[in-house]
Design a protein around this motif. Structure first.
Motif, PDB file in Angstrom:
ATOM      1  N   CYS A 122       0.831  -1.194   0.000  1.00 20.94           N
ATOM      2  CA  CYS A 122       0.000   0.000   0.000  1.00 20.94           C
ATOM      3  C   CYS A 122       0.874   1.256   0.000  1.00 20.94           C
ATOM      4  O   CYS A 122       1.753   1.394   0.853  1.00 20.94           O
TER       5      CYS A 122
ATOM      6  N   LEU B 170     -20.890  -1.997   4.064  1.00 23.18           N
ATOM      7  CA  LEU B 170     -20.154  -1.914   2.814  1.00 23.18           C
ATOM      8  C   LEU B 170     -20.605  -0.678   2.062  1.00 23.18           C
ATOM      9  O   LEU B 170     -21.786  -0.318   2.106  1.00 23.18           O
TER      10      LEU B 170
ATOM     11  N   SER C 282     -13.911   4.301  -0.458  1.00 22.34           N
ATOM     12  CA  SER C 282     -13.226   4.420   0.836  1.00 22.34           C
ATOM     13  C   SER C 282     -13.613   5.693   1.576  1.00 22.34           C
ATOM     14  O   SER C 282     -13.796   5.684   2.785  1.00 22.34           O
TER      15      SER C 282
ATOM     16  N   VAL D 238     -16.855   5.187   3.367  1.00 26.83           N
ATOM     17  CA  VAL D 238     -16.692   4.330   4.545  1.00 26.83           C
ATOM     18  C   VAL D 238     -16.073   5.123   5.689  1.00 26.83           C
ATOM     19  O   VAL D 238     -16.529   5.038   6.827  1.00 26.83           O
TER      20      VAL D 238
ATOM     21  N   ALA E  41     -11.873   2.453   5.999  1.00 25.09           N
ATOM     22  CA  ALA E  41     -11.265   1.677   4.911  1.00 25.09           C
ATOM     23  C   ALA E  41     -10.198   2.520   4.229  1.00 25.09           C
ATOM     24  O   ALA E  41     -10.424   3.691   3.946  1.00 25.09           O
ATOM     25  N   GLY E  42      -9.072   1.916   3.987  1.00 26.81           N
ATOM     26  CA  GLY E  42      -8.014   2.575   3.238  1.00 26.81           C
ATOM     27  C   GLY E  42      -7.326   3.691   4.009  1.00 26.81           C
ATOM     28  O   GLY E  42      -7.690   4.018   5.132  1.00 26.81           O
TER      29      GLY E  42
ATOM     30  N   SER F  42      -8.248   2.110   9.368  1.00 26.24           N
ATOM     31  CA  SER F  42      -8.967   1.116   8.571  1.00 26.24           C
ATOM     32  C   SER F  42      -8.934  -0.221   9.291  1.00 26.24           C
ATOM     33  O   SER F  42      -8.079  -0.461  10.162  1.00 26.24           O
TER      34      SER F  42
ATOM     35  N   GLU G 251      -8.042  -3.039   8.019  1.00 23.09           N
ATOM     36  CA  GLU G 251      -6.794  -3.699   7.656  1.00 23.09           C
ATOM     37  C   GLU G 251      -5.620  -3.153   8.459  1.00 23.09           C
ATOM     38  O   GLU G 251      -4.738  -3.903   8.871  1.00 23.09           O
TER      39      GLU G 251
ATOM     40  N   CYS H   7     -15.204  -1.740  -6.597  1.00 23.65           N
ATOM     41  CA  CYS H   7     -15.074  -2.746  -5.541  1.00 23.65           C
ATOM     42  C   CYS H   7     -15.590  -2.136  -4.246  1.00 23.65           C
ATOM     43  O   CYS H   7     -15.225  -1.012  -3.900  1.00 23.65           O
ATOM     44  N   SER H   8     -16.430  -2.864  -3.557  1.00 26.06           N
ATOM     45  CA  SER H   8     -16.945  -2.362  -2.279  1.00 26.06           C
ATOM     46  C   SER H   8     -15.841  -2.243  -1.252  1.00 26.06           C
ATOM     47  O   SER H   8     -14.875  -3.003  -1.267  1.00 26.06           O
ATOM     48  N   ARG H   9     -16.015  -1.302  -0.363  1.00 26.80           N
ATOM     49  CA  ARG H   9     -15.108  -1.101   0.770  1.00 26.80           C
ATOM     50  C   ARG H   9     -15.900  -1.412   2.045  1.00 26.80           C
ATOM     51  O   ARG H   9     -17.126  -1.319   2.055  1.00 26.80           O
TER      52      ARG H   9
END
Length: 182
Positions: free
Chosen positions: A56, A89, A93, A96, A120-121, A144, A146, A173-175
């Motif tokens: 990332c 979702l 990003s 979110v 997210a992100g 996020s 992640e 793409c969903s976040r």
């Protein structure tokens, strides 16, 4: 929950109504899915932060990203303080991240005093993050999933959802976001 109010100023009469209201707010703002989950279904794994570190471009550039964000061990301890969460979702990003802090605020006002949102992100709220000091927008900035070591794909599978990967840079793409409630 007695005496709490929703974002329109109307009374919220109980926990079920408050959570239903949060799901409705998320969907009205653009979330494609919003559901209450058992926090025990949230999967945490140490390998997830490696994906941030070695993949990332946001790594090390934001206080909400590794190496500044909570480590998986800390995340597991914090998750142990909660029973339920709101998993949602959205198509972007930024949405979110907005919903994570907004829903957290609404949940707090509804009586969920421990509410905490995860986005997210990379953050992106400031043009350049103050990584050498404190956050300039702590009321909005949230790490996020992640960044905290949460395996988003396994967490979604644990809750009957799937996430389709974007195979091309322009492919939607969903976040995923999460608000820890109680």
């Amino acid at each position: 929950m007695t005496g709490s109010f929703n974002n329109r100023g109307g009374p919220v009469t109980g926990p079920a109504e408050a959570v239903e209201h949060l799901c409705r707010v998320a969907r009205e703002a653009g979330a494609t899915e919003a559901r209450v989950i058992d926090v025990k279904t949230v999967a945490v794994a140490p390998w997830v932060r490696w994906k941030c570190r070695y993949g990332c471009p946001g790594y090390g550039r934001s206080l909400t990203c590794p190496p500044f964000s909570p480590r998986p061990e800390e995340t597991e301890k914090v998750l142990g303080c909660y029973r339920t969460g709101l998993l949602f979702l959205a198509p972007a990003s930024w949405l979110v991240r907005y919903l994570a802090s907004h829903l957290e605020h609404l949940a707090f006002r509804a009586g969920y005093y421990k509410a905490f949102g995860l986005g997210a992100g990379p953050c992106g709220l400031c043009e350049e993050c103050n990584t050498g000091g404190s956050c300039h927008r702590p009321g909005e900035a949230r790490p996020s999933l992640e960044a905290c070591g949460i395996d988003v794909f396994q967490t979604l599978r644990n809750n009957g959802l799937n996430l389709t990967l974007a195979r091309e840079p322009d492919e939607p793409c969903s976040r995923v976001g999460l608000v820890l409630l109680e």
